[in-house]
Design a protein around this motif. Structure first.
Motif, PDB file in Angstrom:
ATOM      1  N   GLY A   1     -47.852 -84.459  44.927  1.00  0.00           N
ATOM      2  CA  GLY A   1     -48.673 -83.458  45.597  1.00  0.00           C
ATOM      3  C   GLY A   1     -48.985 -83.862  47.019  1.00  0.00           C
ATOM      4  N   GLU A   2     -49.637 -82.963  47.723  1.00  0.00           N
ATOM      5  CA  GLU A   2     -50.016 -83.212  49.109  1.00  0.00           C
ATOM      6  C   GLU A   2     -51.478 -82.884  49.303  1.00  0.00           C
ATOM      7  OE1 GLU A   2     -47.493 -81.183  51.883  1.00  0.00           O
ATOM      8  OE2 GLU A   2     -45.707 -81.604  50.709  1.00  0.00           O
ATOM      9  N   GLN A   3     -52.076 -83.530  50.281  1.00  0.00           N
ATOM     10  CA  GLN A   3     -53.467 -83.259  50.601  1.00  0.00           C
ATOM     11  C   GLN A   3     -53.549 -81.939  51.361  1.00  0.00           C
ATOM     12  OE1 GLN A   3     -55.296 -86.398  52.815  1.00  0.00           O
ATOM     13  NE2 GLN A   3     -57.319 -85.879  52.041  1.00  0.00           N
ATOM     14  N   CYS A   4     -54.492 -81.098  50.954  1.00  0.00           N
ATOM     15  CA  CYS A   4     -54.650 -79.807  51.615  1.00  0.00           C
ATOM     16  C   CYS A   4     -55.244 -79.992  53.008  1.00  0.00           C
ATOM     17  CB  CYS A   4     -55.545 -78.890  50.786  1.00  0.00           C
ATOM     18  SG  CYS A   4     -54.751 -78.348  49.267  1.00  0.00           S
ATOM     19  N   PRO A   5     -54.931 -79.085  53.931  1.00  0.00           N
ATOM     20  CA  PRO A   5     -55.390 -79.254  55.310  1.00  0.00           C
ATOM     21  C   PRO A   5     -56.900 -79.104  55.504  1.00  0.00           C
ATOM     22  CG  PRO A   5     -54.029 -77.282  55.096  1.00  0.00           C
ATOM     23  CD  PRO A   5     -54.013 -77.965  53.786  1.00  0.00           C
ATOM     24  N   GLU A   6     -57.569 -78.340  54.660  1.00  0.00           N
ATOM     25  CA  GLU A   6     -59.012 -78.126  54.824  1.00  0.00           C
ATOM     26  C   GLU A   6     -59.781 -78.828  53.714  1.00  0.00           C
ATOM     27  OE1 GLU A   6     -59.933 -74.012  55.301  1.00  0.00           O
ATOM     28  OE2 GLU A   6     -58.412 -73.731  56.836  1.00  0.00           O
ATOM     29  N   SER A   7     -61.009 -79.270  54.032  1.00  0.00           N
ATOM     30  CA  SER A   7     -61.789 -80.041  53.069  1.00  0.00           C
ATOM     31  C   SER A   7     -62.323 -79.189  51.920  1.00  0.00           C
ATOM     32  CB  SER A   7     -62.950 -80.734  53.773  1.00  0.00           C
ATOM     33  OG  SER A   7     -63.795 -79.766  54.360  1.00  0.00           O
ATOM     34  N   ASN A   8     -62.494 -77.901  52.116  1.00  0.00           N
ATOM     35  CA  ASN A   8     -63.026 -77.037  51.053  1.00  0.00           C
ATOM     36  C   ASN A   8     -61.939 -76.119  50.485  1.00  0.00           C
ATOM     37  OD1 ASN A   8     -62.734 -75.481  53.310  1.00  0.00           O
ATOM     38  ND2 ASN A   8     -64.673 -74.421  53.113  1.00  0.00           N
ATOM     39  N   ASP A   9     -60.730 -76.614  50.399  1.00  0.00           N
ATOM     40  CA  ASP A   9     -59.588 -75.817  49.965  1.00  0.00           C
ATOM     41  C   ASP A   9     -59.563 -75.653  48.442  1.00  0.00           C
ATOM     42  OD1 ASP A   9     -57.456 -74.316  50.855  1.00  0.00           O
ATOM     43  OD2 ASP A   9     -56.599 -75.964  51.992  1.00  0.00           O
ATOM     44  N   ILE A  10     -58.706 -74.765  47.980  1.00  0.00           N
ATOM     45  CA  ILE A  10     -58.512 -74.479  46.565  1.00  0.00           C
ATOM     46  C   ILE A  10     -57.009 -74.507  46.296  1.00  0.00           C
ATOM     47  CG2 ILE A  10     -58.779 -72.735  44.767  1.00  0.00           C
ATOM     48  CD1 ILE A  10     -61.145 -71.634  46.295  1.00  0.00           C
ATOM     49  N   CYS A  11     -56.621 -75.020  45.142  1.00  0.00           N
ATOM     50  CA  CYS A  11     -55.213 -74.984  44.754  1.00  0.00           C
ATOM     51  C   CYS A  11     -54.901 -73.623  44.135  1.00  0.00           C
ATOM     52  CB  CYS A  11     -54.909 -76.079  43.747  1.00  0.00           C
ATOM     53  SG  CYS A  11     -55.039 -77.742  44.429  1.00  0.00           S
ATOM     54  N   VAL A  12     -53.702 -73.108  44.425  1.00  0.00           N
ATOM     55  CA  VAL A  12     -53.319 -71.775  43.975  1.00  0.00           C
ATOM     56  C   VAL A  12     -51.930 -71.834  43.346  1.00  0.00           C
ATOM     57  CG1 VAL A  12     -52.916 -69.390  44.685  1.00  0.00           C
ATOM     58  CG2 VAL A  12     -54.617 -70.748  45.873  1.00  0.00           C
TER      59      VAL A  12
END
Length: 162
Positions: A48-59
């Motif tokens: 996996g990869e780290q999402c760009p925003e700190s309050n992100d959600i996986c979809v």
């Protein structure tokens, strides 16, 4: 005698809890081996990869038309170009929103462009944010290795102090 140990353990546990900078999500499509309906993270070759925003959600997006099915796994912030994201982004799956004004002023007959995004008849968005790589994560994470090391050192120090 045991009060010192309990206080030290509580302090170490509080120090081991940290706020995560961002969640980790799988980012792939069903065209990638291992990323289809039967998901196999070993098949896609990464964790996996780290999402760009700190309050992100996986979809996870499931798009169906007849027997054809396309699955996309990504972070919500990376899908901001889509106009069919449901307003309710809480944990769980729900159908895509309908954008009645999408391509309202476009008037051509080239079906391959799919400007109205109506090729797929059934589109489902699945949101998750309660665990890393659920395709999500909590805002807090516990590192177990530093916690165990700190606890063992604290217990050794507490034994010597008593």
């Amino acid at each position: 005698m045991y009060k010192k140990e309990i206080v030290i353990l509580c302090v170490v546990a509080i120090l081991a809890i940290r706020e995560a900078s961002a969640i980790w999500c799988y980012r792939c499509t069903s065209a990638t081996p291992g990323c289809g309906e039967k998901f196999n993270w070993r098949g896609i070759g990464f964790l996996g990869e780290q999402c760009p925003e700190s309050n992100d959600i996986c979809v996870k997006i499931i798009e169906k038309r007849g027997a054809q099915e396309t699955i996309t796994r990504d972070c919500l912030s990376a899908l901001s170009f889509r106009t069919d994201i449901p307003a309710d982004k809480y944990e769980g799956c729900r159908p895509a929103a309908k954008d009645l004004r999408l391509a309202h002023y476009v008037n051509h007959t080239i079906k391959e462009h799919d400007v109205k995004r109506d090729y797929f008849k059934d589109v489902t968005f699945c949101f998750c944010f309660l665990d890393h790589r659920c395709n999500g994560a909590k805002a807090t994470a516990i590192n177990s290795l530093p916690l165990l090391g700190s606890l063992s050192i604290a217990l050794l120090l507490a034994r010597k102090l008593i």
